[in-house]
Design an enzyme around this catalytic site. Structure first.
Site, short mmCIF file in Angstrom:
data_model
loop_
_atom_site.label_atom_id
_atom_site.label_comp_id
_atom_site.label_asym_id
_atom_site.label_seq_id
_atom_site.Cartn_x
_atom_site.Cartn_y
_atom_site.Cartn_z
N LYS A 58 -3.11 5.84 -3.97
CA LYS A 58 -4.19 6.79 -3.62
C LYS A 58 -4.06 8.08 -4.43
CE LYS A 58 -3.66 4.80 0.94
NZ LYS A 58 -2.20 4.63 1.08
N ASP A 73 0.84 -1.20 0.00
CA ASP A 73 0.00 0.00 0.00
C ASP A 73 0.87 1.25 0.00
OD1 ASP A 73 -2.94 1.16 1.07
OD2 ASP A 73 -1.20 2.32 1.75
N HIS A 119 -7.46 9.65 -1.34
CA HIS A 119 -6.66 9.66 -0.11
C HIS A 119 -7.37 10.38 1.02
CE1 HIS A 119 -2.22 9.50 1.36
NE2 HIS A 119 -3.07 9.29 2.35
N TYR A 144 2.80 10.01 -0.33
CA TYR A 144 3.96 9.50 0.42
C TYR A 144 5.28 9.84 -0.27
CZ TYR A 144 0.46 6.35 2.61
OH TYR A 144 -0.63 5.82 3.24
#
Ligand code: A2P
Length: 300
Positions: free
Chosen positions: A82, A48, A115, A53
């Site tokens: 996401k 994931d 997200h 990120y």
């Protein structure tokens, strides 16, 4: 050690998703690549990540290397990413998603999530996810950090129901109302920060329970997730912990101990998003990609 990382749940569109995978929040690109390679080496079947990120490229690199090193095919792995808050809106999502696929070195993702529910745009963003789903570039679509009001918003306009809602979820943050709503609507709850970002691991009540099973606190929490029907994605940049977090299939938490842990809920979230209102949040964050300068300290 018996790893059963192949164990899956069936999402509301029939797609099977591994119930335990590796999370990579707060990991930089090289760290993500290394962690993904270790995870694949030790049998993990799900990864994931998120554009926010800042490590999709690292995950893509680790995935390619991990697949090659372990004789795996892309379809053996369930990959989640996401939609970035700054990309939300119908056309913007479609335009930017191609870049995500490119960084991840893949033609499709298995699960694509919104997200965060950026107010004013998340319905258009959902419509874009449906377009991507219909194109075959996402095998399932869902949301993250959606409260009940916003889930209802999506359910009212959708032609494809969200398969997953990924929330902060751990013994001190159980989001019971959202979990019940998701259960009633055939939406799987997926736990981000299942170990409370590490903070829950020092809870002495959990340690007492873990000692009874001769397991670590992390293992008891992850097993509690599995028995509660939660999809879970613990993050670690340490190979030994990546192994340990998957070694949760050789014991069962008793009903009494499950009840006791269920009683630890304290509505204790780790982030500042308490009321889930993006509109009230500092402007800068909405458009920023996380950058993790701190090189993780890798140990075996
Ligand atoms: P590290 O990456 O250095 O191993 P969460 O998934 O809840 O966000 O929690 C991740 C945090 O918990 C990270 O700080 C991670 O550190 C730590 N962690 C992950 N697995 C374990 C484990 N089995 N034992 C102790 N700490 C762990």
């Amino acid at each position: 050690m018996s790893l059963k990382l192949d164990s899956t749940v069936t999402l509301n569109n029939g797609v099977k998703m591994p119930q335990l995978g590796l999370g990579v929040w707060k990991v930089n690109n090289s760290g993500a690549s290394q962690s993904v390679q270790w995870a694949l080496k030790h049998g993990y079947k799900a990864i994931d990540t998120a554009k926010q990120y800042g490590n999709e490229a690292g995950v893509g690199d680790g995935l390619q290397k991990g697949l090659a090193e372990n004789g795996l095919k892309r379809e053996d792995i369930f990959l989640t990413t996401k939609i970035f808050n700054g990309d939300q809106g119908y056309q913007s999502v479609l335009d930017n998603f191609e870049g995500q696929l490119k960084r991840l070195q893949t033609d499709y993702v298995d699960l694509l999530l919104i997200h965060w529910p950026v107010d004013g745009t998340y319905l258009d963003t959902w419509r874009a996810l449906e377009t991507i789903y219909k194109s075959g570039k996402a095998r399932a679509i869902g949301v993250s950090n959606f409260n009940i009001t916003r889930l209802k918003d999506i359910l009212q306009i959708c032609s494809i129901k969200p398969a997953v809602n990924q929330m902060e979820y751990h013994p001190l943050c159980q989001e019971v109302d959202i979990k019940n709503f998701c259960d009633e609507n055939n939406i799987y709850l997926e736990a981000w920060s299942p170990l409370g970002g590490g903070a829950v691991l020092s809870d002495t009540r959990l340690k007492t329970i873990a000692d009874k099973y001769n397991k670590s606190v992390a293992q008891v929490i992850l097993r509690w997730d599995l028995q509660n029907g939660i999809i879970t994605i613990p993050k670690s940049v340490h190979e030994a912990r990546i192994i340990q977090n998957a070694d949760v299939y050789d014991f069962e938490i008793s009903d009494d101990d499950m009840d006791e842990i269920n009683g630890f809920d304290a509505d204790k979230r780790s982030l500042w998003y308490g009321d889930f209102f993006w509109s009230g949040n500092p402007d800068g964050f909405k458009d920023s990609v996380d950058v993790w300068d701190d090189e993780p300290q890798f140990t075996k």
